[in-house]
Design an enzyme around this catalytic site. Sequence first.
Site, PDB file in Angstrom:
ATOM      1  N   HIS A  84      39.926  49.014  37.669  1.00  0.00           N
ATOM      2  CA  HIS A  84      40.000  47.558  37.735  1.00  0.00           C
ATOM      3  C   HIS A  84      39.214  46.991  38.922  1.00  0.00           C
ATOM      4  CE1 HIS A  84      42.988  47.561  34.588  1.00  0.00           C
ATOM      5  NE2 HIS A  84      43.780  48.344  35.287  1.00  0.00           N
ATOM      6  N   HIS A 109      40.355  45.411  48.607  1.00  0.00           N
ATOM      7  CA  HIS A 109      39.597  45.604  47.380  1.00  0.00           C
ATOM      8  C   HIS A 109      38.716  44.389  47.133  1.00  0.00           C
ATOM      9  CE1 HIS A 109      43.301  43.489  46.151  1.00  0.00           C
ATOM     10  NE2 HIS A 109      42.485  42.851  45.324  1.00  0.00           N
ATOM     11  N   HIS A 111      36.496  41.712  44.241  1.00  0.00           N
ATOM     12  CA  HIS A 111      36.347  41.117  42.913  1.00  0.00           C
ATOM     13  C   HIS A 111      34.921  40.577  42.807  1.00  0.00           C
ATOM     14  CE1 HIS A 111      40.713  41.223  42.001  1.00  0.00           C
ATOM     15  NE2 HIS A 111      40.844  41.023  43.303  1.00  0.00           N
ATOM     16  N   GLU A 122      37.592  34.949  43.016  1.00  0.00           N
ATOM     17  CA  GLU A 122      38.778  34.486  42.299  1.00  0.00           C
ATOM     18  C   GLU A 122      39.156  33.079  42.755  1.00  0.00           C
ATOM     19  OE1 GLU A 122      41.040  38.003  40.414  1.00  0.00           O
ATOM     20  OE2 GLU A 122      41.710  37.835  42.497  1.00  0.00           O
ATOM     21  N   HIS A 135      39.818  40.980  49.249  1.00  0.00           N
ATOM     22  CA  HIS A 135      41.244  40.803  49.511  1.00  0.00           C
ATOM     23  C   HIS A 135      41.738  41.927  50.405  1.00  0.00           C
ATOM     24  CE1 HIS A 135      41.823  38.396  45.497  1.00  0.00           C
ATOM     25  NE2 HIS A 135      41.266  37.678  46.460  1.00  0.00           N
ATOM     26  N   THR A 217      46.968  38.679  41.851  1.00  0.00           N
ATOM     27  CA  THR A 217      46.035  38.145  40.859  1.00  0.00           C
ATOM     28  C   THR A 217      45.818  39.105  39.695  1.00  0.00           C
ATOM     29  OG1 THR A 217      44.087  39.041  42.000  1.00  0.00           O
ATOM     30  CG2 THR A 217      44.857  36.846  42.672  1.00  0.00           C
TER      31      THR A 217
END
Length: 337
Positions: A84, A109, A111, A122, A135, A217
């Site tokens: 992910h 991590h 995104h 995000e 994050h 999230t």
Amino acid sequence: MLFFALLVKVTWILAADGGHHWTYEGPHGQDHWPTSYPECGGDAQSPINIQTDSVIFDPDLPAVQPHGYDQPGTEPLDLHNNGHTVQLSLPSTLHLGGLPRKYTAAQLHLHWGQKGSQEGSEHQINSEATVAELHVVHYDSESYGSLREAAQKPQGLAVLGILIEVGETENQAYGHILSHLHEIRHKDQITSVPPFNVRELLPQQLEQFFRYNGSLTTPPCYQSVVWTVFHRRAQISVEQLEKLQGTLFSTEEEPLAPLIQNYRIPQPLNQRTIFASFVQGETLCPPGEMLGLGVGILAGCLCLLLAVYFIAQKIRKKRLGNRKSVAFTSARATTEA
């Protein structure tokens, strides 16, 4: 095997699927998350679109203080492709100050969007997304014994959100992560990263931020997060962004699916309040910029004073010349009379 078992045990719950398969798009995509994870349909979900004209300035919000970030120890850090996102484990010596309780770091991590996209964050500010978002996840270690326990409790987690944009030069701090992506291209692969200054992943200036109560999230979307989203952004180069967007896969076997567009769309704010540590429109300069500004103002004032001095000298000389001319003319007239 023991090491792997321990690693799985402490792996961040953000990526846990609780026995259910989930994705960002398709039949198991984010529109369908509430079916398997009811809390994903709650009224305090994240991320959100931060509309700056509706935030509330709170002068009592203390500055965020990352402790130990610049000295993460000597042990290597685990970098994991969990299907992910790409996730980096963090030692428990890192924690946050400036919050009601002590929040200990667990992992960070990223995104991002699809290849070539300029959207991947995000959180959005005034409906504007950036190319990626970092994050940094912490848990309330004063009240709870583990990340897993804290994740289900009100304000059990504290997450720092850093919006990332494209800059002109390579970001060496992010390079410590991105340069190892080729080692974990497939889901569930793990590699070791030498410890580095994690503080350099954050913006230089941390005083300006937004604060609100929200959620994870990703499933299970627990509404337990104290969010801090920084106003200033981090920057990575075009080449680094391309590496992030084009290296990883979300599967371990054929057919390989690229790991892209792993961001959730903004969720309704509902009745929540977003607080800001600064007045909108007020821009605080980093120390280097403030020094340069001060030197520039000082130099400008000095030039102005010199100009005034020379003009005054010129006027004085002219007046003295006029006086001598008048005196000479008067003396000559007296003599001739």
